[in-house]
Structure formats: structure tokens, C-alpha cells
Design a protein around this motif. Structure first.
Motif, PDB file in Angstrom:
ATOM      1  N   GLU A 188     -34.337  -9.710  -3.904  1.00  0.00           N
ATOM      2  CA  GLU A 188     -34.934 -10.569  -4.936  1.00  0.00           C
ATOM      3  C   GLU A 188     -36.445 -10.374  -5.032  1.00  0.00           C
ATOM      4  O   GLU A 188     -36.998 -10.201  -6.125  1.00  0.00           O
ATOM      5  CB  GLU A 188     -34.590 -12.034  -4.671  1.00  0.00           C
ATOM      6  N   THR A 189     -37.133 -10.380  -3.905  1.00  0.00           N
ATOM      7  CA  THR A 189     -38.590 -10.276  -3.961  1.00  0.00           C
ATOM      8  C   THR A 189     -39.049  -8.847  -4.241  1.00  0.00           C
ATOM      9  O   THR A 189     -40.003  -8.635  -4.990  1.00  0.00           O
ATOM     10  CB  THR A 189     -39.239 -10.791  -2.667  1.00  0.00           C
ATOM     11  N   PHE A 190     -38.372  -7.852  -3.683  1.00  0.00           N
ATOM     12  CA  PHE A 190     -38.807  -6.480  -3.906  1.00  0.00           C
ATOM     13  C   PHE A 190     -38.539  -6.035  -5.345  1.00  0.00           C
ATOM     14  O   PHE A 190     -39.384  -5.373  -5.959  1.00  0.00           O
ATOM     15  CB  PHE A 190     -38.147  -5.537  -2.892  1.00  0.00           C
ATOM     16  N   ILE A 193     -48.056  -8.533  -0.865  1.00  0.00           N
ATOM     17  CA  ILE A 193     -49.124  -8.080   0.033  1.00  0.00           C
ATOM     18  C   ILE A 193     -48.795  -6.692   0.571  1.00  0.00           C
ATOM     19  O   ILE A 193     -49.610  -5.755   0.500  1.00  0.00           O
ATOM     20  CB  ILE A 193     -49.298  -9.058   1.211  1.00  0.00           C
ATOM     21  N   GLN A 194     -47.592  -6.559   1.119  1.00  0.00           N
ATOM     22  CA  GLN A 194     -47.242  -5.303   1.775  1.00  0.00           C
ATOM     23  C   GLN A 194     -47.107  -4.145   0.791  1.00  0.00           C
ATOM     24  O   GLN A 194     -47.556  -3.024   1.067  1.00  0.00           O
ATOM     25  CB  GLN A 194     -45.951  -5.480   2.558  1.00  0.00           C
ATOM     26  N   LEU A 195     -46.516  -4.404  -0.380  1.00  0.00           N
ATOM     27  CA  LEU A 195     -46.399  -3.343  -1.371  1.00  0.00           C
ATOM     28  C   LEU A 195     -47.768  -2.962  -1.929  1.00  0.00           C
ATOM     29  O   LEU A 195     -48.061  -1.781  -2.123  1.00  0.00           O
ATOM     30  CB  LEU A 195     -45.465  -3.768  -2.491  1.00  0.00           C
ATOM     31  N   GLY A 196     -48.602  -3.966  -2.189  1.00  0.00           N
ATOM     32  CA  GLY A 196     -49.937  -3.663  -2.679  1.00  0.00           C
ATOM     33  C   GLY A 196     -50.706  -2.776  -1.723  1.00  0.00           C
ATOM     34  O   GLY A 196     -51.305  -1.762  -2.119  1.00  0.00           O
ATOM     35  N   LYS A 197     -50.693  -3.119  -0.448  1.00  0.00           N
ATOM     36  CA  LYS A 197     -51.412  -2.321   0.551  1.00  0.00           C
ATOM     37  C   LYS A 197     -50.788  -0.940   0.702  1.00  0.00           C
ATOM     38  O   LYS A 197     -51.497   0.063   0.840  1.00  0.00           O
ATOM     39  CB  LYS A 197     -51.421  -3.048   1.894  1.00  0.00           C
ATOM     40  N   ALA A 198     -49.452  -0.867   0.690  1.00  0.00           N
ATOM     41  CA  ALA A 198     -48.781   0.419   0.872  1.00  0.00           C
ATOM     42  C   ALA A 198     -49.133   1.404  -0.228  1.00  0.00           C
ATOM     43  O   ALA A 198     -49.145   2.622   0.000  1.00  0.00           O
ATOM     44  CB  ALA A 198     -47.265   0.213   0.916  1.00  0.00           C
ATOM     45  N   PHE A 237     -31.397  -2.049 -16.532  1.00  0.00           N
ATOM     46  CA  PHE A 237     -32.792  -2.347 -16.195  1.00  0.00           C
ATOM     47  C   PHE A 237     -32.938  -2.552 -14.689  1.00  0.00           C
ATOM     48  O   PHE A 237     -33.832  -1.980 -14.050  1.00  0.00           O
ATOM     49  CB  PHE A 237     -33.242  -3.594 -16.963  1.00  0.00           C
ATOM     50  N   LYS A 238     -32.050  -3.366 -14.119  1.00  0.00           N
ATOM     51  CA  LYS A 238     -32.122  -3.623 -12.683  1.00  0.00           C
ATOM     52  C   LYS A 238     -31.793  -2.367 -11.879  1.00  0.00           C
ATOM     53  O   LYS A 238     -32.366  -2.131 -10.816  1.00  0.00           O
ATOM     54  CB  LYS A 238     -31.169  -4.767 -12.318  1.00  0.00           C
ATOM     55  N   GLY A 239     -30.877  -1.554 -12.420  1.00  0.00           N
ATOM     56  CA  GLY A 239     -30.545  -0.309 -11.735  1.00  0.00           C
ATOM     57  C   GLY A 239     -31.728   0.642 -11.662  1.00  0.00           C
ATOM     58  O   GLY A 239     -31.900   1.350 -10.661  1.00  0.00           O
ATOM     59  N   ALA A 240     -32.553   0.670 -12.700  1.00  0.00           N
ATOM     60  CA  ALA A 240     -33.745   1.523 -12.684  1.00  0.00           C
ATOM     61  C   ALA A 240     -34.729   1.058 -11.613  1.00  0.00           C
ATOM     62  O   ALA A 240     -35.369   1.881 -10.933  1.00  0.00           O
ATOM     63  CB  ALA A 240     -34.400   1.526 -14.059  1.00  0.00           C
ATOM     64  N   ILE A 241     -34.851  -0.253 -11.446  1.00  0.00           N
ATOM     65  CA  ILE A 241     -35.722  -0.772 -10.385  1.00  0.00           C
ATOM     66  C   ILE A 241     -35.157  -0.393  -9.019  1.00  0.00           C
ATOM     67  O   ILE A 241     -35.896   0.039  -8.122  1.00  0.00           O
ATOM     68  CB  ILE A 241     -35.878  -2.298 -10.485  1.00  0.00           C
ATOM     69  N   ALA A 242     -33.838  -0.540  -8.853  1.00  0.00           N
ATOM     70  CA  ALA A 242     -33.210  -0.177  -7.585  1.00  0.00           C
ATOM     71  C   ALA A 242     -33.475   1.282  -7.243  1.00  0.00           C
ATOM     72  O   ALA A 242     -33.782   1.622  -6.088  1.00  0.00           O
ATOM     73  CB  ALA A 242     -31.711  -0.450  -7.640  1.00  0.00           C
ATOM     74  N   GLU A 246     -36.308   5.271  -3.827  1.00  0.00           N
ATOM     75  CA  GLU A 246     -37.108   6.495  -3.717  1.00  0.00           C
ATOM     76  C   GLU A 246     -38.476   6.233  -3.090  1.00  0.00           C
ATOM     77  O   GLU A 246     -38.923   7.006  -2.231  1.00  0.00           O
ATOM     78  CB  GLU A 246     -37.292   7.124  -5.099  1.00  0.00           C
ATOM     79  N   ARG A 247     -39.129   5.146  -3.485  1.00  0.00           N
ATOM     80  CA  ARG A 247     -40.534   4.988  -3.137  1.00  0.00           C
ATOM     81  C   ARG A 247     -40.816   3.934  -2.068  1.00  0.00           C
ATOM     82  O   ARG A 247     -41.859   3.994  -1.405  1.00  0.00           O
ATOM     83  CB  ARG A 247     -41.334   4.655  -4.409  1.00  0.00           C
TER      84      ARG A 247
END
Length: 330
Positions: free
Chosen positions: A125-127, A160-165, A274-279, A284-285
Motif C-alpha cells: 500500500e505505501t510503496f 523517507i527511504q525512497l526519497g533518500k535511495a 495502472f497498478k500493474g505498471a507500478i508493480a 525493477e527499481r
């Protein structure tokens, strides 16, 4: 199957364990035997009658799960790189508070290596939300500054963690010094106590007067006008919740002169593609960074699934830092 039902709209006590028929996957879906479910703010809103499931979704609350694949067309599973028995986590539109849950296959991700099911269930949910809004919608770039309102929430610790990464400076607001310390331990560069400090002044000071390039806003209301005062030229404000109210009075001239963007989104009603593209983007990243230990699940408390009411009470107290989880094995 065991499930947590909403017996009527109201306080946490309306969440009651019951028995429901086992769901069956349709074409393009798989069945997960759930071992852990995440608790999120939209679940609380649904329990109160303020956030109905989209058409066709389960009436049971719960938007993220982890467990093992227990059913589905073997050819469809194989085409997606899965098989029966695989450990997976998934974003769902409802039905996550149950021992069995059907999920569109594109919304399913493997459990990152080294994570427990409880940790994996804390991710979707958050990612999905942060990636879609901060990176796809607001186009956060390396070297830019991200302001996260509510840094100690489940969304906040993820942002926080994604921004820093991905190379951003991260500024967060939170309601106590202890919460700010937790945010900074996760990598936040600057912490602002919104109860004792003016976040507009503090953001300007932290950025040499430039302001934040991207603001992730879960408050809305009168926060939006204040955010316009501390967002950089060409800055982007992304609204993902309205805890402070749905109405905001802003200076539209500021938006024009400084080329600002105010946008927002809700993820739950969006289509599977749409959600599948985010997944796919996350797999990948982001998943490699989780498996390398550079990004970690942040879990505040785990409740037996039957104690979902207590989990909701903790969520509404706002005393937690990170995610609140339900464990179906306890």
C-alpha cells in the motif's frame, strides 16, 4: 475462511471476526492464502463508512497482504513468473482482512528475499502510493528536496527511504521529537516538529530560501496555502489524503507566477493495468534495494488478526511510527 467483517459503521469495536465462503479466482486472478495483512488509514475510513470499496471489490477491509499462492490458472501464473506455493505480497482493492484473498495477477509481487511475510505485507500500500505520487506524478529528481508531511506514518517512513535511495534531500514533519528522531534514523535530513515549529520557515531555512521541490501532503486543508509559501519555483504539491479537511484557500497568482503544480490522486479505484505498471516499476527499481538492505520495512506493532479492533485503535491514536500489521498465524 476466517475474516474480519465490518458489522456496522462506527468505532473499532465494529470489527468482528466471522466466517465467510472461500473466494475463487477468476481469469487473470490468483488466490493467496494470507498470513499477514497491513492496516492502513483507508481501512479506518471504510470502517467509519467514509470510504466505500470500488465496484466489484470485496466488502471486507484490507488493502495489502502477504502469503502463498493457493490457486489460479497455472498457465497464467507461469506467464507472470509465478507458481502455486510461491510466497508473494500484493496490493488489493479490498478483502485483505481474511485468510484467503483473490488478487489480479499484475498487482502481485514476490516477497523480497530475506523478508518475513509480515514484513512483506507491510510494503504494497505505501510503496505503490509513494512511487505513483512522488516519482510518477511529481517527478522527484536526484538532488531535489522532498517535504513529507507526517514523516512517522506508514506512508512517511516509506517516502523517507525512497526519497533518500533515489538521491533527494528529505525534510519531514512530525508531532513529537521522538517521532522526528525515528524519521532521522531512517535517513531524513531535517525534522520539523509541527507542534512547536513553523514548517514554512524551517523548510525555507533548510533549503537556503529556495523551498522544497516536491511536497507529499496527507493533510490538505489549510496546509496547502502554507505549502505554497515554502515550495520552490516549478515545485509540485501532491495531495494523497485530506486529514485536515477538503477545502483549501490558496493564492492562485502564486501558482501562475511561480509555475507551481497542485495535484493528487487516490490509488484504490484505479484500473488493474495502472497498478500493474507500478508493480513492475517497484520490482525493477525498488525490490533490489530492499533485498540489499538499503530500504527496510518499518513495523510498529503486530496484532493477531482477531485483534483488528485494537490495531485500528492504535492507528487512530497516531502514536505509532511505521506500519501496523495483522498476523493470521497468531
Amino acid at each position: 475462511m476466517r475474516a474480519i467483517t465490518i458489522t456496522s459503521f462506527g468505532k473499532p469495536e465494529v470489527l468482528v471476526e466471522a466466517t465467510r465462503p472461500d473466494p475463487q479466482p477468476a481469469a487473470g486472478e490468483l488466490l493467496v492464502r494470507v498470513t499477514a495483512s497491513g492496516v492502513n488509514r483507508p481501512d479506518v475510513l471504510q470502517r467509519k463508512g467514509a470510504y466505500a470499496p470500488p465496484p466489484g471489490a470485496s466488502d471486507l477491509p484490507g488493502l495489502e497482504i502477504a502469503g502463498t499462492i493457493a490457486g489460479g490458472d497455472t498457465a497464467e501464473l507461469a506467464a507472470a513468473g509465478f507458481k502455486l506455493g510461491d510466497r508473494v505480497c500484493a496490493l488489493v482493492s479490498g478483502g485483505g482482512y481474511a485468510e484467503l484473498c483473490v488478487v489480479p495477477i499484475p498487482q502481485v509481487l514476490p516477497v523480497p528475499a530475506g523478508l518475513t511475510d509480515v514484513e512483506a505485507a507491510s510494503l504494497p500500500e505505501t510503496f505503490f502510493t509513494v512511487w505513483s505520487n512522488v516519482f510518477d506524478r511529481a517527478r522527484l529528481q536526484p538532488g531535489e528536496t522532498l517535504l513529507v508531511q507526517g514523516g512517522s506514518s506508514g506512508i512517511g517512513v516509506t517516502a523517507i527511504q525512497l526519497g533518500k535511495a533515489f538521491g533527494a534531500q528529505v525534510i519531514v514533519t512530525a508531532g513529537s521529537d521522538d517521532k522526528l528522531a525515528a524519521c532521522q534514523a531512517l535517513g531524513a535530513d531535517v525534522g520539523i516538529n509541527y507542534r512547536t515549529q513553523d514548517f514554512v520557515a524551517e523548510v525555507k531555512a533548510a533549503t537556503g530560501g529556495k523551498g522544497a521541490d516536491v511536497v507529499l501532503d496527507m493533510v490538505a486543508g489549510d496546509y496547502v496555502a502554507r505549502e505554497l509559501q515554502c515550495v520552490a519555483d516549478d515545485g509540485r504539491i501532491v495531495i494523497i489524503a485530506v486529514q485536515g479537511g477538503v477545502k483549501s484557500e490558496i493564492n492562485a497568482g502564486d501558482v501562475l507566477r511561480r509555475r507551481l503544480t497542485i495535484t493528487g490522486s487516490t490509488l484504490r479505484p484505479r484500473p488493474v493495468a495502472f497498478k500493474g505498471a507500478i508493480a513492475a516499476a517497484l520490482r525493477e527499481r525498488v525490490w533490489p534495494q530492499i533485498e540489499a538492505g538499503r530500504i527496510k520495512p518499518v513495523i510498529n506493532k503486530v496484532f493477531p488478526a482477531a485483534q483488528a479492533a485494537a490495531a485500528h485503535a492504535l492507528m487512530e491514536s497516531s502514536e505509532h511510527v511505521g506500519k501496523i500489521m495483522l498476523d493470521w498465524t497468531l
